[in-house]
Design an enzyme around this catalytic site. Structure first.
Site, PDB file in Angstrom:
ATOM      1  N   LYS A   1       1.054  -0.782  -0.125  1.00  0.00           N
ATOM      2  CA  LYS A   1       0.261  -0.130  -0.205  1.00  0.00           C
ATOM      3  C   LYS A   1       0.702   1.021   0.595  1.00  0.00           C
ATOM      4  O   LYS A   1       0.623   2.343  -0.991  1.00  0.00           O
ATOM      5  CB  LYS A   1      -1.244  -0.250   1.557  1.00  0.00           C
ATOM      6  CG  LYS A   1      -2.026  -1.045   0.963  1.00  0.00           C
ATOM      7  CD  LYS A   1      -2.778  -1.434   2.603  1.00  0.00           C
ATOM      8  CE  LYS A   1      -3.744  -2.486   2.061  1.00  0.00           C
ATOM      9  NZ  LYS A   1      -4.565  -2.864   3.377  1.00  0.00           N
TER      10      LYS A   1
ATOM     11  N   GLN B   1      -5.072  -1.410   9.633  1.00  0.00           N
ATOM     12  CA  GLN B   1      -4.466  -2.296   9.459  1.00  0.00           C
ATOM     13  C   GLN B   1      -5.057  -3.760  10.217  1.00  0.00           C
ATOM     14  O   GLN B   1      -4.691  -3.701  11.573  1.00  0.00           O
ATOM     15  CB  GLN B   1      -2.733  -3.663   8.549  1.00  0.00           C
ATOM     16  CG  GLN B   1      -2.469  -4.316   8.065  1.00  0.00           C
ATOM     17  CD  GLN B   1      -3.300  -4.482   6.593  1.00  0.00           C
ATOM     18  OE1 GLN B   1      -3.348  -4.018   5.990  1.00  0.00           O
ATOM     19  NE2 GLN B   1      -3.814  -5.702   6.495  1.00  0.00           N
TER      20      GLN B   1
ATOM     21  N   ASP C   1     -10.992   2.333   4.053  1.00  0.00           N
ATOM     22  CA  ASP C   1     -11.226   1.219   3.707  1.00  0.00           C
ATOM     23  C   ASP C   1     -13.098   0.458   3.415  1.00  0.00           C
ATOM     24  O   ASP C   1     -12.622  -0.677   3.318  1.00  0.00           O
ATOM     25  CB  ASP C   1     -11.032   0.199   4.492  1.00  0.00           C
ATOM     26  CG  ASP C   1      -9.609  -0.295   4.657  1.00  0.00           C
ATOM     27  OD1 ASP C   1      -9.137  -0.540   3.508  1.00  0.00           O
ATOM     28  OD2 ASP C   1      -8.937  -1.191   5.691  1.00  0.00           O
TER      29      ASP C   1
END
Ligand code: NAD
Length: 285
Positions: free
Chosen positions: A53, A97, A120
């Site tokens: 990412k 994460q 997200d």
């Protein structure tokens, strides 16, 4: 045999578009989009995803801040860091994460992220908006699957779609996306009695169970579209999905490979969401 839904090529093309947009904006004096990536502990799979990412951000000219936190950080400290990024005007997206160490609550931290910076797409407000047909920031993996299907000009109206897996981050939002696209949706999960019977009926099958080889090739309805979200590292180091690819590709009309299918699309949609959030923020400033 099946045509390939090439997520790697589409992801590369989308990223090139974002890079152009960011370069032009920065040339006119605007700030670049900013993404904050928080990792807690050192789960090896998470480290690979996080590194990817960050690398992608750099490649397209996005500003990224990385926080690697010790596994024993407290919920209060993690919350405080999220609050800081919520208030930071150079940050358009915040990503924590998952999975988190057991003493931390993922639900609490997901709700802590401001919905407008929830790139997200996991915040209850964003999931709720998707459920009532007003999508805002959409969960990256299901959104990436939709982009891949739309780019191949596959019309989902009225299709029998079967989703295998019902997690908050893949299966459930996937079902909501397919419903929004006009498919008739069945969600299967670990308590489903006859998975094979459901799979055999599917015009469109999306598999996200996290079980290598769960779906056999001879279960695939001839002419079906098969999307495999699963990712597993095999003993020889190669990657495979939840579907027996070789046999499924004999029957399907379209199929995603692993790797090179859904995985690269997930990152592309993370960039998409961050750019979307940035566009709205810079337009308002
Ligand atoms: P998860 O473990 O949270 O959820 C798995 C789901 O599958 C559960 O709902 C469970 O009930 C269901 N399931 C398990 N066994 C089943 C069976 N025998 N029949 C039917 N359903 C069954 O996993 P997740 O986070 O949703 O991820 C699923 C897979 O997708 C994993 O392999 C993960 O690595 C992969 N993944 C890939 C990407 C990507 O970008 N490509 C992103 C997220 C997850």
């Amino acid at each position: 045999t099946a045509q390939i839904l090439d997520g790697r090529a589409l992801s590369t093309a989308l990223q090139a578009g974002f890079a152009d947009e960011i370069t032009s904006a920065v040339a006119t004096g605007l700030r670049p989009p900013g993404l904050a990536v928080i990792q807690v502990g050192e789960d090896p799979a998470s480290s690979v995803y996080v590194a990817n990412k960050r690398k992608t951000c750099e490649k397209i000219g996005m500003y990224s801040v990385s926080k690697d936190l010790k596994a024993d950080i407290s919920q209060a400290e993690l919350n405080a860091l999220v609050d800081e990024y919520n208030a930071d005007p150079s940050i358009d997206g915040i990503l924590v994460q998952l999975p988190l160490p057991a003493h931390l609550s993922a639900a609490e931290i997901i709700e802590r992220i401001h919905p407008d910076k929830d790139v997200d797409g996991f915040h209850p407000e964003n999931i709720g908006k998707l459920a009532i047909r007003q999508p805002a920031l959409r969960p990256c993996t299901p959104f990436g699957v939709m982009k891949l299907l739309q780019t191949a000009k596959l019309d989902l109206y009225g299709m029998e779609a079967v989703v295998v897996g019902a997690s908050n981050i893949v299966g459930r939002p996937m079902a909501l996306e397919l419903l929004l696209a006009g498919a008739t949706v069945t969600i299967t999960h670990r308590f489903t009695r006859d998975l094979e019977a459901h799979v055999r009926r599917a015009d469109l099958l999306v598999v996200a169970a996290g079980k290598p080889g769960l779906v056999r090739g001879d279960w695939i309805k001839p002419g079906a579209i098969v999307v495999d979200v699963g990712i597993h590292r095999q003993e020889d180091g190669s990657l495979c999905g939840d579907v027996d690819f070789a046999a499924a590709a004999e029957r399907a009309a379209w199929i995603t490979p692993v790797p090179g299918g859904v995985g690269p699309m997930t990152i592309a949609m993370l960039m998409h969401n961050t750019v979307q959030s940035w566009r709205e923020r810079v337009a308002c400033s």
